[in-house]
Design a protein around this motif. Structure first.
Motif, mmCIF file in Angstrom:
data_model
loop_
_atom_site.group_PDB
_atom_site.id
_atom_site.type_symbol
_atom_site.label_atom_id
_atom_site.label_comp_id
_atom_site.label_asym_id
_atom_site.label_seq_id
_atom_site.Cartn_x
_atom_site.Cartn_y
_atom_site.Cartn_z
ATOM 1 N N PRO A 106 1.156 -1.558 -0.085
ATOM 2 C CA PRO A 106 0.337 -0.169 -0.168
ATOM 3 C C PRO A 106 1.054 1.210 -0.068
ATOM 4 N N LEU A 107 0.394 2.185 -0.892
ATOM 5 C CA LEU A 107 1.124 3.680 -0.909
ATOM 6 C C LEU A 107 0.615 4.802 -0.554
ATOM 7 N N PRO A 108 0.781 5.639 0.074
ATOM 8 C CA PRO A 108 -0.145 6.542 0.725
ATOM 9 C C PRO A 108 -0.517 7.436 -1.053
ATOM 10 N N GLY A 109 -1.767 8.730 -1.117
ATOM 11 C CA GLY A 109 -2.348 9.139 -1.812
ATOM 12 C C GLY A 109 -1.382 10.105 -2.938
ATOM 13 N N TRP A 110 -0.639 10.400 -2.303
ATOM 14 C CA TRP A 110 0.635 11.245 -3.645
ATOM 15 C C TRP A 110 1.002 10.389 -4.516
ATOM 16 N N ALA A 111 1.282 9.134 -4.645
ATOM 17 C CA ALA A 111 2.022 8.023 -5.327
ATOM 18 C C ALA A 111 0.845 7.520 -6.192
ATOM 19 N N LYS A 112 -0.377 8.076 -5.686
ATOM 20 C CA LYS A 112 -1.698 7.311 -7.281
ATOM 21 C C LYS A 112 -0.481 7.411 -8.580
ATOM 22 N N GLY A 113 -1.508 6.034 -8.952
ATOM 23 C CA GLY A 113 -0.869 5.729 -10.426
ATOM 24 C C GLY A 113 0.616 4.412 -9.843
ATOM 25 N N ILE A 114 1.106 4.584 -8.778
ATOM 26 C CA ILE A 114 2.306 3.872 -8.865
ATOM 27 C C ILE A 114 1.479 2.405 -8.077
ATOM 28 N N ARG A 115 2.282 1.797 -8.324
ATOM 29 C CA ARG A 115 2.059 0.387 -7.758
ATOM 30 C C ARG A 115 3.172 -0.942 -6.969
ATOM 31 N N VAL A 116 3.042 -0.922 -6.080
ATOM 32 C CA VAL A 116 4.875 -1.624 -6.039
ATOM 33 C C VAL A 116 3.756 -3.048 -5.717
ATOM 34 N N GLY A 117 4.136 -4.410 -6.470
ATOM 35 C CA GLY A 117 3.096 -5.978 -6.695
ATOM 36 C C GLY A 117 1.911 -5.689 -7.700
ATOM 37 N N GLY A 118 1.072 -6.134 -6.982
ATOM 38 C CA GLY A 118 -0.202 -6.423 -7.755
ATOM 39 C C GLY A 118 0.009 -8.063 -8.926
ATOM 40 N N PRO A 119 -1.217 -7.869 -10.052
ATOM 41 C CA PRO A 119 -1.266 -9.105 -10.615
ATOM 42 C C PRO A 119 -0.221 -8.458 -12.051
ATOM 43 N N VAL A 120 0.130 -9.283 -12.280
ATOM 44 C CA VAL A 120 1.257 -9.468 -13.323
ATOM 45 C C VAL A 120 0.694 -10.373 -14.562
ATOM 46 N N THR A 121 0.837 -10.340 -15.487
ATOM 47 C CA THR A 121 -0.316 -10.575 -16.716
ATOM 48 C C THR A 121 0.848 -10.678 -18.350
ATOM 49 N N GLY A 122 0.380 -11.601 -19.217
ATOM 50 C CA GLY A 122 0.779 -11.441 -19.947
ATOM 51 C C GLY A 122 1.285 -10.256 -20.808
ATOM 52 N N GLU A 123 0.787 -9.679 -21.599
ATOM 53 C CA GLU A 123 0.971 -7.585 -22.169
ATOM 54 C C GLU A 123 1.618 -7.836 -21.493
ATOM 55 N N GLN A 124 1.737 -7.595 -20.241
ATOM 56 C CA GLN A 124 2.945 -7.120 -19.463
ATOM 57 C C GLN A 124 4.340 -7.300 -19.443
ATOM 58 N N LEU A 125 4.127 -8.453 -19.282
ATOM 59 C CA LEU A 125 5.701 -9.492 -19.478
ATOM 60 C C LEU A 125 6.303 -9.275 -20.676
ATOM 61 N N VAL A 126 4.937 -9.484 -22.197
ATOM 62 C CA VAL A 126 5.871 -9.431 -23.259
ATOM 63 C C VAL A 126 6.102 -8.032 -23.920
ATOM 64 N N PHE A 127 5.263 -7.046 -22.976
ATOM 65 C CA PHE A 127 6.101 -5.562 -23.195
ATOM 66 C C PHE A 127 7.080 -4.953 -23.356
ATOM 67 N N ALA A 128 7.178 -4.934 -21.901
ATOM 68 C CA ALA A 128 8.580 -5.422 -21.060
ATOM 69 C C ALA A 128 9.281 -5.649 -22.122
ATOM 70 N N LEU A 129 9.416 -7.462 -22.572
ATOM 71 C CA LEU A 129 10.681 -8.286 -23.027
ATOM 72 C C LEU A 129 10.615 -7.172 -24.418
ATOM 73 N N TYR A 130 9.954 -6.151 -25.235
ATOM 74 C CA TYR A 130 9.934 -5.723 -26.452
ATOM 75 C C TYR A 130 11.121 -5.300 -26.048
ATOM 76 N N ASP A 131 10.239 -4.000 -25.410
ATOM 77 C CA ASP A 131 11.067 -2.653 -25.200
ATOM 78 C C ASP A 131 12.739 -2.780 -24.501
ATOM 79 N N GLY A 132 12.828 -4.163 -23.513
ATOM 80 C CA GLY A 132 14.093 -4.032 -22.994
ATOM 81 C C GLY A 132 15.280 -4.636 -23.992
ATOM 82 N N ALA A 133 14.114 -5.674 -24.935
ATOM 83 C CA ALA A 133 15.475 -6.358 -26.757
ATOM 84 C C ALA A 133 15.636 -4.947 -26.611
ATOM 85 N N LYS A 134 14.622 -3.777 -27.405
ATOM 86 C CA LYS A 134 15.388 -2.781 -28.047
ATOM 87 C C LYS A 134 17.000 -2.204 -27.939
#
Length: 375
Positions: A106-134
């Motif tokens: 849990p993060l304070p209100g001023w950190a809205k839009g930022i999260r640590v943990g939570g659900p991890v989806t395949g689309e997120q990992l694939v996007f990160a893979l493409y970005d890191g590969a570049k």
């Protein structure tokens, strides 16, 4: 006929037939621009394969030529870090293929839009893979140039105005490879004598000769620079100095803006003219600044036909990838929502294969002498 086409035979690289070091950097820069224009992992893998094949075919056995493997490992590390950050810090990419749900902090209100943990989806990992590969591909292209271009010969070709800065860069580029070579040599010697190469004691016994060798090379370099009159400058009028400053700074700003335009997704229209103007102004400033340098060149490297072919192949890859981004953006930037396998666009792939030309036209590496191997 045979005599007229004799230049087509690939010579063995030597003092008079070696390729200009700047051609390798132009070639690698073209591959890097091509990598920046796409997020397709198949095209990025093809760029890495082209760079790796040329390095395997044309690099020497000098210490600085062994750095390509380190850049490849660094690229893999970048991809791993990008995936870890995407998993723990989340991603703006929506996804429906849930892989795992991490404990969310849990993060304070001023950190809205930022999260640590939570659900991890395949689309997120694939996007990160493409970005890191570049980014990894860009690093590997830089590593290819570093493994193929002799730093000492690149320093020899620099304009006089950049000679002092070039010396510092070349010394920094060659220190780490020479230190790694010393460590490998000492570990091999210890194994041949039946001594251990692991543990704190072995590390201390190896580290002292390595530092001693680095100090000896530094002293020898300082002595040779002092004997050659390093640092001497000639007097020039104030108007020439001011003109040099304006042209150099303005040209470098133009080069930075033009390079950003080439690397950006939609900046090719203004990137090319800005880059051309910036390069012309910077060369004018460097030419004027070179009048302060009183050094001479012994047997300067010649930019010949093979250097034009090597540099032109990299430039062709960059231009074709920029052109491909205009008529086939979907092929160069495959989407991840919905999650589908990326396709291989044929024309961009054929353009990338032009980067293999240096493996067939550049001079073959020659065996180095002991003196050249320890530079």
């Amino acid at each position: 006929m045979g005599a007229g086409l004799g230049w087509l035979r690939v010579p063995v690289g030597g003092r008079g037939s070696s390729l200009h070091a700047g051609a390798w950097w132009v070639w690698a820069g073209g591959l890097g621009v091509g990598a920046s224009r796409t997020g397709n992992p198949l095209l990025l893998g093809l760029l890495v394969g082209v760079a790796g094949y040329v390095v395997a075919a044309r690099r020497t056995d000098a210490p600085w030529a062994r750095s390509y493997g380190a850049f490849v490992k660094l690229g893999l590390f970048v991809i791993l870090v990008r995936l870890v950050l995407a998993a723990f810090l989340g991603s703006p990419v929506p996804g429906s293929h849930l892989i795992v749900t991490l404990p969310e902090l849990p993060l304070p209100g001023w950190a809205k839009g930022i999260r640590v943990g939570g659900p991890v989806t395949g689309e997120q990992l694939v996007f990160a893979l493409y970005d890191g590969a570049k980014l990894a591909t860009l690093l590997i292209c830089v590593g290819a140039a570093n493994a193929l271009a002799n730093p000492a010969r690149l320093l020899k070709s620099l304009p006089g105005a950049l000679y002092e800065a070039g010396v510092a860069v070349v010394v920094a580029m060659t220190f780490a490879p020479n230190m790694v070579a010393d460590v490998l040599r000492l570990r091999t010697a210890r194994r041949l004598r039946g001594r251990s190469t692991g543990g704190v004691k072995a590390v201390l016994q190896i580290g002292l000769p390595v530092l001693e060798g680095a100090l000896e090379r530094s002293v020898a370099l300082a002595a040779s620079m002092d004997a050659r009159g390093y640092g001497r400058t000639a007097a020039v009028p104030p108007a020439v100095r001011h003109t040099t400053t304006v042209l150099t700074l303005g040209g470098l700003l133009g080069v930075c803006a033009g390079t950003y335009g080439l690397l950006a997704a939609e900046g090719a229209t203004y990137g090319v003219p800005l880059l051309g103007i910036g390069v012309a102004a910077a060369f004018g400033g460097l030419w004027l600044g070179g009048r302060r340098s009183v050094r001479t060149r012994y047997r300067p490297d010649v930019w010949g036909v093979r250097a034009w072919l090597v540099a032109g192949s990299g430039a062709a890859v960059a231009l074709l990838m920029i052109r491909a981004g205009a008529y086939d953006p979907e092929g160069l930037h495959p989407g991840v929502v919905p999650l589908v396998a990326p396709g291989l666009p044929l024309w961009p792939a054929a353009g990338i294969l032009l980067g293999l030309l240096p493996a067939f036209v550049a001079p073959r590496p020659a065996a180095l002498t002991d003196k050249e191997r320890t530079r």
